[in-house]
Design a protein around this motif. Structure first.
Motif, PDB file in Angstrom:
ATOM      1  N   GLU A  34       0.781  -1.117  -0.105  1.00  0.00           N
ATOM      2  CA  GLU A  34      -0.219   0.055   0.153  1.00  0.00           C
ATOM      3  C   GLU A  34       0.965   1.214  -0.048  1.00  0.00           C
ATOM      4  OE1 GLU A  34      -3.567   1.951   2.703  1.00  0.00           O
ATOM      5  OE2 GLU A  34      -3.859  -0.155   2.289  1.00  0.00           O
ATOM      6  N   GLU A  35       1.358   1.377  -1.059  1.00  0.00           N
ATOM      7  CA  GLU A  35       2.432   2.444  -1.236  1.00  0.00           C
ATOM      8  C   GLU A  35       1.823   3.378  -2.383  1.00  0.00           C
ATOM      9  OE1 GLU A  35       4.987   2.993   0.649  1.00  0.00           O
ATOM     10  OE2 GLU A  35       5.147   0.957   1.522  1.00  0.00           O
ATOM     11  N   HIS A  36       1.508   4.783  -2.050  1.00  0.00           N
ATOM     12  CA  HIS A  36       0.853   5.575  -2.881  1.00  0.00           C
ATOM     13  C   HIS A  36       1.900   6.501  -3.605  1.00  0.00           C
ATOM     14  CE1 HIS A  36      -2.798   3.759  -1.592  1.00  0.00           C
ATOM     15  NE2 HIS A  36      -2.869   4.469  -0.442  1.00  0.00           N
ATOM     16  N   TYR A  37       1.326   6.943  -4.746  1.00  0.00           N
ATOM     17  CA  TYR A  37       2.046   7.813  -5.765  1.00  0.00           C
ATOM     18  C   TYR A  37       0.823   8.705  -6.380  1.00  0.00           C
ATOM     19  CZ  TYR A  37       0.694   6.009 -10.082  1.00  0.00           C
ATOM     20  OH  TYR A  37      -0.106   5.243 -11.175  1.00  0.00           O
ATOM     21  N   ALA A  38       1.563   9.915  -7.048  1.00  0.00           N
ATOM     22  CA  ALA A  38       0.342  10.824  -7.689  1.00  0.00           C
ATOM     23  C   ALA A  38       1.088  11.340  -8.965  1.00  0.00           C
ATOM     24  CB  ALA A  38       0.001  11.923  -7.078  1.00  0.00           C
ATOM     25  N   THR A  39       0.443  11.714 -10.047  1.00  0.00           N
ATOM     26  CA  THR A  39       1.156  12.500 -11.090  1.00  0.00           C
ATOM     27  C   THR A  39       0.929  13.832 -10.810  1.00  0.00           C
ATOM     28  OG1 THR A  39      -0.853  12.365 -12.406  1.00  0.00           O
ATOM     29  CG2 THR A  39       0.424  10.430 -12.700  1.00  0.00           C
ATOM     30  N   PRO A  40       1.634  14.658 -11.306  1.00  0.00           N
ATOM     31  CA  PRO A  40       1.443  16.165 -11.187  1.00  0.00           C
ATOM     32  C   PRO A  40      -0.128  16.754 -11.668  1.00  0.00           C
ATOM     33  CG  PRO A  40       3.729  15.816 -11.920  1.00  0.00           C
ATOM     34  CD  PRO A  40       2.849  14.617 -11.919  1.00  0.00           C
ATOM     35  N   THR A  41      -0.424  15.915 -12.945  1.00  0.00           N
ATOM     36  CA  THR A  41      -1.705  16.353 -13.563  1.00  0.00           C
ATOM     37  C   THR A  41      -2.853  15.919 -12.325  1.00  0.00           C
ATOM     38  OG1 THR A  41      -0.990  16.108 -15.659  1.00  0.00           O
ATOM     39  CG2 THR A  41      -3.249  16.110 -15.140  1.00  0.00           C
ATOM     40  N   PHE A  42      -2.841  14.907 -11.684  1.00  0.00           N
ATOM     41  CA  PHE A  42      -3.748  14.377 -10.719  1.00  0.00           C
ATOM     42  C   PHE A  42      -3.756  15.322  -9.616  1.00  0.00           C
ATOM     43  CE2 PHE A  42      -5.108  11.931  -7.354  1.00  0.00           C
ATOM     44  CZ  PHE A  42      -6.395  11.139  -7.711  1.00  0.00           C
ATOM     45  N   MET A  43      -2.641  15.629  -9.219  1.00  0.00           N
ATOM     46  CA  MET A  43      -2.506  16.520  -8.140  1.00  0.00           C
ATOM     47  C   MET A  43      -3.158  18.107  -8.174  1.00  0.00           C
ATOM     48  SD  MET A  43      -1.561  14.616  -5.513  1.00  0.00           S
ATOM     49  CE  MET A  43      -1.559  16.070  -4.427  1.00  0.00           C
TER      50      MET A  43
ATOM     51  N   THR B  42      -2.728   7.449  -5.148  1.00  0.00           N
ATOM     52  CA  THR B  42      -3.264   7.907  -4.104  1.00  0.00           C
ATOM     53  C   THR B  42      -4.730   8.066  -4.333  1.00  0.00           C
ATOM     54  OG1 THR B  42      -2.896   9.103  -2.025  1.00  0.00           O
ATOM     55  CG2 THR B  42      -2.929  10.309  -4.208  1.00  0.00           C
ATOM     56  N   ALA B  43      -5.532   8.227  -2.994  1.00  0.00           N
ATOM     57  CA  ALA B  43      -6.939   8.602  -3.003  1.00  0.00           C
ATOM     58  C   ALA B  43      -7.169  10.033  -3.709  1.00  0.00           C
ATOM     59  CB  ALA B  43      -7.658   8.345  -1.512  1.00  0.00           C
ATOM     60  N   PRO B  44      -8.372  10.298  -4.421  1.00  0.00           N
ATOM     61  CA  PRO B  44      -9.529   9.461  -4.340  1.00  0.00           C
ATOM     62  C   PRO B  44      -9.495   8.624  -5.451  1.00  0.00           C
ATOM     63  CG  PRO B  44      -9.790  11.614  -5.235  1.00  0.00           C
ATOM     64  CD  PRO B  44      -8.502  11.642  -4.852  1.00  0.00           C
TER      65      PRO B  44
ATOM     66  N   LEU C  12      -5.561  -1.542  -8.063  1.00  0.00           N
ATOM     67  CA  LEU C  12      -6.107  -0.865  -6.855  1.00  0.00           C
ATOM     68  C   LEU C  12      -7.494  -0.481  -7.272  1.00  0.00           C
ATOM     69  CD1 LEU C  12      -4.419   0.312  -3.891  1.00  0.00           C
ATOM     70  CD2 LEU C  12      -6.053   1.784  -4.701  1.00  0.00           C
ATOM     71  N   ILE C  13      -8.560  -0.746  -6.470  1.00  0.00           N
ATOM     72  CA  ILE C  13      -9.800   0.278  -6.521  1.00  0.00           C
ATOM     73  C   ILE C  13     -10.182   0.865  -5.156  1.00  0.00           C
ATOM     74  CG2 ILE C  13     -12.167  -0.175  -6.527  1.00  0.00           C
ATOM     75  CD1 ILE C  13     -11.572  -2.564  -8.736  1.00  0.00           C
TER      76      ILE C  13
ATOM     77  N   HIS D 260      -8.957  -0.784  -1.570  1.00  0.00           N
ATOM     78  CA  HIS D 260      -8.630   0.168  -0.780  1.00  0.00           C
ATOM     79  C   HIS D 260      -9.705   1.089  -0.078  1.00  0.00           C
ATOM     80  CE1 HIS D 260      -6.532   4.241   0.335  1.00  0.00           C
ATOM     81  NE2 HIS D 260      -5.606   3.323   0.480  1.00  0.00           N
ATOM     82  N   PRO D 261      -9.401   1.700   1.276  1.00  0.00           N
ATOM     83  CA  PRO D 261     -10.705   2.392   1.633  1.00  0.00           C
ATOM     84  C   PRO D 261     -10.912   3.785   0.954  1.00  0.00           C
ATOM     85  CG  PRO D 261      -9.121   1.721   3.295  1.00  0.00           C
ATOM     86  CD  PRO D 261      -8.280   1.355   2.212  1.00  0.00           C
TER      87      PRO D 261
END
Length: 254
Positions: A16-25, A74-76, A139-140, A171-172
């Protein structure tokens, strides 16, 4: 094999290791950016760390004794997106992660992001990510605007995951707003209600209920080799299994 030599062969792999893209953020994840700029000091720098899939992440992995991270958005996530938006974002996000894995193939692996609101497209994207990029599954992030994976509408995803022999990590996510209003809003400050509905309690109960719904729907009878992963010590389910087994009807007619 000597104990010291054996210890060297054991790798620590975290899921359970998260990441994001700049566009997503800048889009769906902007609330996280806003929190990082607010009074919560523990959130400072988190968006930058999420987007770093190179030197800083590898350095932090080394410091923590982590050999491999299986990364997930990462969520959401995409579960609360419109259908068309979820397809576009999922593909771009998976391509972004695949590039990072190519740069660090010994240290990074991936769970696919799926356009879950569009199940057939989600199944196809899972297959693309697994067969083209070697992703380990998907991951959902919980329910899809109040709809859960026990709904046969989503079963093309379950069917494809079983056929590909890869797991779905459940994932929650925050419970539906009606549940938040009924169960988590009370005679306490809104900030307490928010925490209670999310990481303090609601996330975990929500995920446990989601798992039970999948089990009781007969999904595992239809897809007996389906693999589902949950975190946080089983989201409370291991403690309740004896009671569930005692009280749930043994014969269920659907």
């Amino acid at each position: 094999m000597p104990q010291q030599e054996q210890a060297k062969t054991i790798r620590t792999i975290t899921l359970e290791e998260h990441y994001a893209t700049p566009t997503f953020m800048d889009g769906p994840g902007r609330s996280l950016k806003e929190r990082a700029q607010g009074p919560e000091t523990r959130m400072r720098g988190v968006p930058e760390l999420l987007c770093d899939l190179d030197e800083r992440r590898i350095t932090n992995m080394d410091a923590a004794g982590i050999d491999v991270q299986v990364l997930s958005l990462t969520a959401p996530g995409t579960e609360q997106f419109d259908a068309a938006e979820s397809i576009t974002h999922a593909r771009e996000i998976n391509d972004f992660l695949a590039q990072a894995i190519r740069r660090h193939p010994e240290r990074l692996a991936g769970f696919a992001t799926l356009p879950t609101p569009v199940p057939v497209a989600a199944a196809d994207e899972l297959e693309r990510a697994v067969q083209t990029y070697g992703f380990k599954g998907a991951l959902i992030n919980g329910h899809v605007r109040g709809r859960y994976l026990d709904d046969p509408f989503f079963w093309p995803i379950l069917e494809r995951a079983e056929a590909l022999h890869v797991p779905l990590y459940l994932h929650p996510t925050q419970p539906p707003q009606a549940v938040v209003a009924a169960s988590y809003t009370g005679n306490f400050a809104p900030v307490i209600a928010s925490a209670l509905a999310n990481s303090s309690w609601g996330w975990h109960i929500e995920t446990a209920i989601h798992v039970l719904r999948i089990v009781l729907s007969g999904a595992f009878d239809r897809y007996p080799d389906l693999q589902v992963i949950i975190g946080h010590l089983g989201e409370g389910l291991p403690f309740m299994m004896p009671r569930l087994e005692l009280t749930l009807p043994q014969q269920i007619t659907r």
